[in-house]
Design an enzyme around this catalytic site. Structure first.
Site, mmCIF file in Angstrom:
data_model
loop_
_atom_site.group_PDB
_atom_site.id
_atom_site.type_symbol
_atom_site.label_atom_id
_atom_site.label_comp_id
_atom_site.label_asym_id
_atom_site.label_seq_id
_atom_site.Cartn_x
_atom_site.Cartn_y
_atom_site.Cartn_z
ATOM 1 N N LYS A 26 0.841 -1.203 0.000
ATOM 2 C CA LYS A 26 0.000 0.000 0.000
ATOM 3 C C LYS A 26 0.880 1.257 0.000
ATOM 4 O O LYS A 26 0.595 2.218 -0.723
ATOM 5 C CB LYS A 26 -0.936 -0.012 1.221
ATOM 6 N N GLN B 83 -4.497 -1.959 9.824
ATOM 7 C CA GLN B 83 -4.292 -3.246 9.159
ATOM 8 C C GLN B 83 -4.803 -4.381 10.054
ATOM 9 O O GLN B 83 -4.448 -4.479 11.225
ATOM 10 C CB GLN B 83 -2.795 -3.439 8.842
ATOM 11 N N ASP C 239 -10.876 2.490 4.354
ATOM 12 C CA ASP C 239 -11.085 1.039 4.242
ATOM 13 C C ASP C 239 -12.579 0.698 4.223
ATOM 14 O O ASP C 239 -12.956 -0.427 3.902
ATOM 15 C CB ASP C 239 -10.442 0.322 5.438
#
Ligand code: NAD
Length: 283
Positions: free
Chosen positions: A53, A97, A120
Site C-alpha cells: 500500500k 491493518q 477502508d
C-alpha cells in the site's frame, strides 16, 4: 474453450494512473492526499500488505506514513494514535491493518477512526451507508471486484451471483454491491450444505473463503465468471487462490488469477478512496 483471464494488475495500474492528475490538483490546492497505516504485531502477511500500500501511494503521489505497534500493545496506545491522526489535517485516510492481535477489540478500534477518514470502509457508519445504498467509503476488495466485473463486461442484472465467504470486509459488502446491480445473490459459508450444488447455479462465482483450491471445476457452471479473492500461502511458498485455477479456467467463461487479479484492485481502490477523502476534506 479456455476462459478469458481478467487482468486485475493492468486494470489497477490504469486506475492508479487515472488518479494522478486529481492528486496533483489537490496538492496544488494544499491538500495532497495523505494516508496513515497502522500496523500492530508481527503478522508477516500484514507487513507485506502495508508495504504494498505504501508503494502504491509513493507511485501515485499520495503521501503516506506508517505507525507500527508491538504485538502486546495496549488498546489505549492505538486509540491515542487514531485520535491524533483523526485531528491531523494532512491525513485524509487511516488504515488499521487487520487482523489485530487477539487481545485487542477490533470493532472498538475501527469505531475510533473518523468515518470521514475511514478509507477502508470498515466503520459502522460507512457499512451502514452501503446497506442503505447511500454514498460512503466502500471496502476496497468488494469495490475492486465490482470494477473488475464492469471492466470484463459481465452482465449482472437478473444473473445468479454466488459468494463463498460471509466476512464483513469481503463477502457481506460485496453481496450488497451485487444486489445494487440487480443480481440475485447467494452467500455461502462454512456451514452451507452441499456447496457444489449452490456454486453450480452461479453465473458469477466469487470465492472468498481463505481455503486454497476450494473451488474445483466440478463446482463451476460452464461459461461462468469466476472471481478469486482468496490469498493462500502454499507449502512451497507460492500463492494460491481459493480456486483451482488450472482446472477451472478450462470451464469458466472468464476468471481472475492469483496473484494479479483482485489483490492489486484492492490497493487501487484504497488510493481512489483516499483521493475522494481529500476532495471531501476541502468541502
Ligand atoms: P474470513 O476468514 O473472515 O472469512 C472466510 C469466510 O469463508 C467465512 O465466512 C467462512 O464461513 C467461509 N468459509 C471458510 N471455509 C469455507 C468452506 N470450506 N466452505 C464455504 N465457506 C467457507 O476471511 P476474509 O477476510 O473474508 O478473507 C477471505 C480470503 O480472501 C482470504 O484468503 C484472504 O486472504 C483473502 N483476501 C484477499 C484480499 C485481496 O485483496 N485479494 C482482501 C481481503 C481478503
Amino acid at each position: 474453450m479456455a476462459a478469458t483471464i481478467i487482468d486485475g494488475k493492468s486494470l489497477a495500474a490504469t486506475l492508479r494512473a487515472s488518479q494522478k492528475s486529481a492528486i496533483e490538483s489537490l496538492a496544488a490546492r494544499g491538500a495532497r492526499p495523505g494516508l496513515a497505516a497502522i500496523l500492530t504485531g508481527n503478522d508477516p502477511a500484514s507487513r507485506i500488505y502495508v508495504r504494498n500500500k505504501a508503494r502504491a501511494c509513493e507511485d501515485t503521489g499520495v503521501r503516506s506514513e506508517f505507525h507500527e505497534f508491538p504485538e502486546g500493545t495496549s488498546e489505549s496506545s492505538l486509540l491515542e494514535c487514531i485520535g491524533r491522526l483523526n485531528a491531523d489535517r494532512a491525513v485524509h485516510g487511516i488504515l488499521v491493518q487487520l487482523p489485530l492481535p487477539p487481545h485487542l477489540d477490533a470493532n472498538r478500534i475501527l469505531a475510533a477512526v473518523s468515518p470521514a477518514k475511514d478509507v477502508d470502509g470498515f466503520h459502522a457508519v460507512n457499512l451502514g451507508a452501503l446497506l442503505q445504498g447511500r454514498a460512503g467509503f466502500v471496502p476496497g476488495t468488494p469495490a475492486g471486484v465490482m470494477r473488475l466485473l464492469e471492466h470484463a463486461g459481465v452482465a449482472l442484472a437478473g444473473k445468479n451471483a454466488t459468494i463463498v465467504g460471509r466476512s464483513t470486509i469481503v463477502g457481506k459488502p460485496l453481496a450488497l454491491l451485487l444486489l445494487q446491480k440487480d443480481a440475485t445473490v447467494t452467500i455461502c459459508h462454512s456451514k452451507t450444505a452441499d456447496l457444489a450444488a449452490v456454486t453450480r447455479q452461479a453465473d458469477i462465482l466469487v470465492a472468498a473463503a481463505g481455503h486454497a483450491k476450494l473451488i474445483t471445476a466440478e463446482m463451476v457452471k460452464p461459461g461462468a465468471c469466476v472471481i478469486d479473492v482468496g490469498v493462500n500461502r502454499m507449502p512451497d511458498g507460492k500463492l494460491s487462490g481459493d480456486v483451482d485455477f488450472a482446472a477451472v479456467k478450462r470451464i469458466a467463461g472468464s476468471i481472475t488469477p492469483v496473484p494479479g487479479g483482485v489483490g492489486p484492485m484492492t490497493v487501487a481502490m484504497m488510493i481512489v478512496n483516499t483521493v475522494r477523502a481529500a476532495e471531501l476534506s476541502l468541502g
